[in-house]
Design a protein around this motif. Sequence first.
Motif, PDB file in Angstrom:
ATOM      1  N   LYS A   1       8.269   8.203 -34.560  1.00  0.00           N
ATOM      2  CA  LYS A   1       7.752   9.401 -33.877  1.00  0.00           C
ATOM      3  C   LYS A   1       6.269   9.606 -34.177  1.00  0.00           C
ATOM      4  CE  LYS A   1      12.073  11.963 -33.720  1.00  0.00           C
ATOM      5  NZ  LYS A   1      12.824  13.114 -34.243  1.00  0.00           N
ATOM      6  N   ILE A   2       5.890   9.401 -35.455  1.00  0.00           N
ATOM      7  CA  ILE A   2       4.487   9.572 -35.838  1.00  0.00           C
ATOM      8  C   ILE A   2       3.622   8.526 -35.156  1.00  0.00           C
ATOM      9  CG2 ILE A   2       2.861   9.404 -37.774  1.00  0.00           C
ATOM     10  CD1 ILE A   2       5.056  10.658 -39.532  1.00  0.00           C
ATOM     11  N   GLN A   3       4.082   7.283 -35.138  1.00  0.00           N
ATOM     12  CA  GLN A   3       3.312   6.206 -34.509  1.00  0.00           C
ATOM     13  C   GLN A   3       3.174   6.424 -33.005  1.00  0.00           C
ATOM     14  OE1 GLN A   3       5.373   2.660 -35.715  1.00  0.00           O
ATOM     15  NE2 GLN A   3       4.098   2.407 -37.538  1.00  0.00           N
ATOM     16  N   ALA A   4       4.184   7.023 -32.388  1.00  0.00           N
ATOM     17  CA  ALA A   4       4.120   7.286 -30.953  1.00  0.00           C
ATOM     18  C   ALA A   4       3.040   8.310 -30.636  1.00  0.00           C
ATOM     19  CB  ALA A   4       5.479   7.770 -30.459  1.00  0.00           C
ATOM     20  N   LYS A   5       2.729   9.191 -31.573  1.00  0.00           N
ATOM     21  CA  LYS A   5       1.733  10.234 -31.349  1.00  0.00           C
ATOM     22  C   LYS A   5       0.317   9.789 -31.698  1.00  0.00           C
ATOM     23  CE  LYS A   5       5.026  13.913 -31.819  1.00  0.00           C
ATOM     24  NZ  LYS A   5       5.323  15.219 -32.287  1.00  0.00           N
ATOM     25  N   ILE A   6       0.180   8.665 -32.438  1.00  0.00           N
ATOM     26  CA  ILE A   6      -1.146   8.180 -32.821  1.00  0.00           C
ATOM     27  C   ILE A   6      -1.531   7.070 -31.861  1.00  0.00           C
ATOM     28  CG2 ILE A   6      -2.516   7.076 -34.606  1.00  0.00           C
ATOM     29  CD1 ILE A   6      -0.663   8.331 -36.683  1.00  0.00           C
ATOM     30  N   PRO A   7      -2.569   7.284 -31.053  1.00  0.00           N
ATOM     31  CA  PRO A   7      -2.966   6.234 -30.105  1.00  0.00           C
ATOM     32  C   PRO A   7      -3.548   5.024 -30.841  1.00  0.00           C
ATOM     33  CG  PRO A   7      -4.467   8.122 -29.980  1.00  0.00           C
ATOM     34  CD  PRO A   7      -3.368   8.469 -30.948  1.00  0.00           C
TER      35      PRO A   7
ATOM     36  N   ARG B   1       2.458  -0.913 -34.393  1.00  0.00           N
ATOM     37  CA  ARG B   1       3.886  -0.635 -34.477  1.00  0.00           C
ATOM     38  C   ARG B   1       4.514  -1.541 -35.523  1.00  0.00           C
ATOM     39  NH1 ARG B   1       2.260   3.372 -32.168  1.00  0.00           N
ATOM     40  NH2 ARG B   1       2.438   3.678 -29.958  1.00  0.00           N
TER      41      ARG B   1
END
Length: 193
Positions: free
Chosen positions: A180-186, A190
């Motif tokens: 979830k955190i990685q999805a929010k950081i452009p 991954r």
Amino acid sequence: TSFLTAIDLLYWRDIKQTGIVFGSFLLLLFSLTQFSVVSVVAYLALAALSATISFRIYKSVLQAVQKTDEGHPFKAYLELEITLSQEQIQKYTDCLQFYVNNTLKELRRLFLVQDLVDSLKFAVLMWLLTYVGALFNGLTLLLMAVVSMFTLPVVYVKHQAQIDQYLGLVRTHINAVVAKIQAKIPGAKRHTE
């Protein structure tokens, strides 16, 4: 008798030997909580010297009374070779150099933010360690680490199925949060595990 390996000690395969090692570590660490390192080293040296001098005098008196000539009681130990060979020293320094270089490379990578997610994880870890440092000093942490080293492996072996089940649940939850955190950081790399 052969010396036990570290794994044998941690898994309490020889209870007497493990008890001696574990007790010695605890005694040393508790001593360090009460006295300075210099005092602890001096007391340990005095205790060892008292024991060896007393034993030497006892054996000398015994030899004089029995009119025997067994020689020095520590002769076998005095004749033992205790020097390190050039190859051993080279092996240990190469190993140390490898770990120091890898640690420096990893710290450079983290502090210079080569990977944003890894640097953020490191920052969170350091932030958590500030709270740990506020609660415990280094000696207390070392004491807790020694007690954990001698207890956790045995507990894990006895309760492996339950522990693995709960660790699997925790790992799944952590991976979900990281995703979830990685999805929010452009542009974040991954990580798949």
